[in-house]
Scaffold this motif. Structure first.
Motif, PDB file in Angstrom:
ATOM      1  N   LEU A   1      -0.150  -6.827  10.744  1.00  0.00           N
ATOM      2  CA  LEU A   1      -1.432  -6.273  10.688  1.00  0.00           C
ATOM      3  C   LEU A   1      -1.423  -4.709  10.710  1.00  0.00           C
ATOM      4  CD1 LEU A   1      -4.367  -6.531   9.601  1.00  0.00           C
ATOM      5  CD2 LEU A   1      -4.609  -7.270  12.153  1.00  0.00           C
ATOM      6  N   THR A   2      -0.872  -4.319  11.923  1.00  0.00           N
ATOM      7  CA  THR A   2      -0.986  -2.943  12.326  1.00  0.00           C
ATOM      8  C   THR A   2      -0.116  -2.126  11.296  1.00  0.00           C
ATOM      9  OG1 THR A   2      -1.389  -3.608  14.484  1.00  0.00           O
ATOM     10  CG2 THR A   2      -0.566  -1.331  14.135  1.00  0.00           C
ATOM     11  N   ALA A   3       1.062  -2.583  11.096  1.00  0.00           N
ATOM     12  CA  ALA A   3       2.012  -1.684   9.933  1.00  0.00           C
ATOM     13  C   ALA A   3       1.315  -1.635   8.319  1.00  0.00           C
ATOM     14  CB  ALA A   3       3.307  -2.308   9.991  1.00  0.00           C
ATOM     15  N   PRO A   4       0.803  -2.654   7.943  1.00  0.00           N
ATOM     16  CA  PRO A   4       0.086  -2.468   6.743  1.00  0.00           C
ATOM     17  C   PRO A   4      -1.255  -1.316   6.734  1.00  0.00           C
ATOM     18  CG  PRO A   4       0.710  -4.827   6.979  1.00  0.00           C
ATOM     19  CD  PRO A   4       1.092  -4.063   8.413  1.00  0.00           C
ATOM     20  N   MET A   5      -2.004  -1.430   8.165  1.00  0.00           N
ATOM     21  CA  MET A   5      -2.943  -0.662   7.916  1.00  0.00           C
ATOM     22  C   MET A   5      -2.595   0.930   8.205  1.00  0.00           C
ATOM     23  SD  MET A   5      -5.428  -2.908  10.883  1.00  0.00           S
ATOM     24  CE  MET A   5      -6.485  -1.735  11.069  1.00  0.00           C
ATOM     25  N   LEU A   6      -1.306   1.023   8.921  1.00  0.00           N
ATOM     26  CA  LEU A   6      -0.958   2.576   9.189  1.00  0.00           C
ATOM     27  C   LEU A   6      -0.329   2.995   7.869  1.00  0.00           C
ATOM     28  CD1 LEU A   6       0.541   2.095  12.880  1.00  0.00           C
ATOM     29  CD2 LEU A   6      -1.429   3.279  12.247  1.00  0.00           C
ATOM     30  N   LEU A   7       0.295   2.159   7.124  1.00  0.00           N
ATOM     31  CA  LEU A   7       1.164   2.583   5.905  1.00  0.00           C
ATOM     32  C   LEU A   7       0.151   2.902   4.777  1.00  0.00           C
ATOM     33  CD1 LEU A   7       3.965  -0.134   6.032  1.00  0.00           C
ATOM     34  CD2 LEU A   7       4.137   2.571   6.126  1.00  0.00           C
ATOM     35  N   THR A   8      -1.118   2.417   4.853  1.00  0.00           N
ATOM     36  CA  THR A   8      -2.159   2.395   3.967  1.00  0.00           C
ATOM     37  C   THR A   8      -2.704   3.786   4.377  1.00  0.00           C
ATOM     38  OG1 THR A   8      -2.383   0.158   3.643  1.00  0.00           O
ATOM     39  CG2 THR A   8      -4.112   1.549   3.185  1.00  0.00           C
ATOM     40  N   HIS A   9      -3.022   4.191   5.670  1.00  0.00           N
ATOM     41  CA  HIS A   9      -3.556   5.223   5.993  1.00  0.00           C
ATOM     42  C   HIS A   9      -2.561   6.376   5.671  1.00  0.00           C
ATOM     43  CE1 HIS A   9      -5.901   8.043   8.760  1.00  0.00           C
ATOM     44  NE2 HIS A   9      -4.780   8.139   9.222  1.00  0.00           N
ATOM     45  N   ARG A  10      -1.371   6.035   5.529  1.00  0.00           N
ATOM     46  CA  ARG A  10      -0.367   7.232   5.552  1.00  0.00           C
ATOM     47  C   ARG A  10      -0.227   7.689   4.109  1.00  0.00           C
ATOM     48  NH1 ARG A  10       3.872   9.470   8.699  1.00  0.00           N
ATOM     49  NH2 ARG A  10       4.712  11.105   7.380  1.00  0.00           N
ATOM     50  N   VAL A  11      -0.430   6.406   3.112  1.00  0.00           N
ATOM     51  CA  VAL A  11      -0.245   6.959   1.694  1.00  0.00           C
ATOM     52  C   VAL A  11      -1.617   7.047   0.790  1.00  0.00           C
ATOM     53  CG1 VAL A  11       1.858   5.556   1.335  1.00  0.00           C
ATOM     54  CG2 VAL A  11      -0.466   4.443   1.010  1.00  0.00           C
ATOM     55  N   LEU A  12      -2.928   6.509   1.465  1.00  0.00           N
ATOM     56  CA  LEU A  12      -3.932   6.758   0.594  1.00  0.00           C
ATOM     57  C   LEU A  12      -4.444   7.990   0.332  1.00  0.00           C
ATOM     58  CD1 LEU A  12      -6.222   5.135  -0.262  1.00  0.00           C
ATOM     59  CD2 LEU A  12      -7.370   5.163   1.788  1.00  0.00           C
ATOM     60  N   PRO A  13      -4.210   9.172   1.026  1.00  0.00           N
ATOM     61  CA  PRO A  13      -4.733  10.618   0.814  1.00  0.00           C
ATOM     62  C   PRO A  13      -3.947  11.022  -0.468  1.00  0.00           C
ATOM     63  CG  PRO A  13      -4.289  10.346   3.218  1.00  0.00           C
ATOM     64  CD  PRO A  13      -3.873   9.084   2.521  1.00  0.00           C
ATOM     65  N   ARG A  14      -2.654  10.771  -0.538  1.00  0.00           N
ATOM     66  CA  ARG A  14      -1.834  11.174  -1.663  1.00  0.00           C
ATOM     67  C   ARG A  14      -2.350  10.508  -3.023  1.00  0.00           C
ATOM     68  NH1 ARG A  14       0.294  14.080  -5.048  1.00  0.00           N
ATOM     69  NH2 ARG A  14       2.596  14.139  -5.596  1.00  0.00           N
ATOM     70  N   MET A  15      -2.684   9.348  -3.027  1.00  0.00           N
ATOM     71  CA  MET A  15      -3.239   8.510  -4.178  1.00  0.00           C
ATOM     72  C   MET A  15      -4.579   8.775  -4.560  1.00  0.00           C
ATOM     73  SD  MET A  15      -2.613   4.410  -3.160  1.00  0.00           S
ATOM     74  CE  MET A  15      -0.902   3.739  -3.177  1.00  0.00           C
ATOM     75  N   LEU A  16      -5.435   9.337  -3.305  1.00  0.00           N
ATOM     76  CA  LEU A  16      -6.637   9.851  -3.848  1.00  0.00           C
ATOM     77  C   LEU A  16      -6.501  11.268  -4.556  1.00  0.00           C
ATOM     78  CD1 LEU A  16      -8.498   8.758  -0.478  1.00  0.00           C
ATOM     79  CD2 LEU A  16      -8.978   7.754  -2.706  1.00  0.00           C
ATOM     80  N   SER A  17      -5.765  12.020  -3.879  1.00  0.00           N
ATOM     81  CA  SER A  17      -5.506  13.478  -4.481  1.00  0.00           C
ATOM     82  C   SER A  17      -4.940  13.308  -5.938  1.00  0.00           C
ATOM     83  CB  SER A  17      -4.659  14.349  -3.619  1.00  0.00           C
ATOM     84  OG  SER A  17      -3.175  13.915  -3.470  1.00  0.00           O
ATOM     85  N   ARG A  18      -3.909  12.439  -6.110  1.00  0.00           N
ATOM     86  CA  ARG A  18      -3.421  12.375  -7.517  1.00  0.00           C
ATOM     87  C   ARG A  18      -4.485  11.705  -8.621  1.00  0.00           C
ATOM     88  NH1 ARG A  18       1.289   8.521  -6.257  1.00  0.00           N
ATOM     89  NH2 ARG A  18       0.233   6.693  -6.721  1.00  0.00           N
ATOM     90  N   GLY A  19      -5.343  10.778  -7.777  1.00  0.00           N
ATOM     91  CA  GLY A  19      -6.394  10.267  -8.797  1.00  0.00           C
ATOM     92  C   GLY A  19      -5.887   8.954  -9.337  1.00  0.00           C
TER      93      GLY A  19
END
Length: 172
Positions: free
Chosen positions: A6-24
């Motif tokens: 649970l914690t690792a998927p949450m932290l990984l998502t937190h880490r990759v989400l900004p880049r996904m959002l910025s790239r659209g």
């Protein structure tokens, strides 16, 4: 278990989400389990972590509903040939026919489908289980009596009983 499931998927998502959002564009798929849909005997912590992934997916879909990033959760049952279930099967412990198994190829195909179709949740199992799960939401006390007929509690009781044979480091 909580850190890994649970914690690792949450932290990984937190880490990759900004880049996904910025790239659209982007899609996050969490691999949960049917065990996250219904609590079972002897595997409470595992149930809790997998249920957490299901609820996390729902929360992220709501929070980012107007964004170009999607979120899905895939919930396989027992996966034959690999992983935790295969270790049990190698010692003679098998899932009942009512529960069934699935394959890694089927899970992979369902993950691809979840991304392509932005599906919120995908259940991957060889037998129709969605109806049983839906019925459990409507009649929880009755489903408590029905679920033992599927044999999963008995299966995990045997796993616990045979734990030392499955994992010698689990002794003591």
């Amino acid at each position: 278990m909580v850190d890994l499931n649970l914690t690792a998927p949450m932290l990984l998502t937190h880490r990759v989400l900004p880049r996904m959002l910025s790239r659209g564009a982007g899609h996050v798929v969490f691999v949960s389990s049917l065990a996250g849909k219904r609590g079972g005997a002897y595997i409470g912590p595992y149930n809790a972590t997998k249920a957490g992934l299901i609820l996390l997916t729902q929360a992220l879909r709501a929070e980012y509903s107007s964004s170009p990033v999607g979120f899905s959760v895939v919930c396989p049952g027992f996966v034959a040939g690999v992983g935790m279930y295969q270790r049990f099967a190698d010692t003679g412990l098998k899932a009942s026919r009512l529960v069934g198994t699935t394959t890694t190829d089927r899970v992979a195909a369902k993950i691809v489908g979840a991304i392509r179709h932005d599906q919120p949740e995908v259940i991957v199992n060889s037998v129709p289980i969605r109806g049983v799960l839906a019925f459990g939401e409507l009649a929880p006390r009755l489903i408590e009596r029905v679920i033992p007929l599927f044999g999963t509690d008995k299966f995990f009781r045997r796993v616990i009983t045979n734990r030392d044979r499955l994992d010698p480091s689990a002794k003591g």
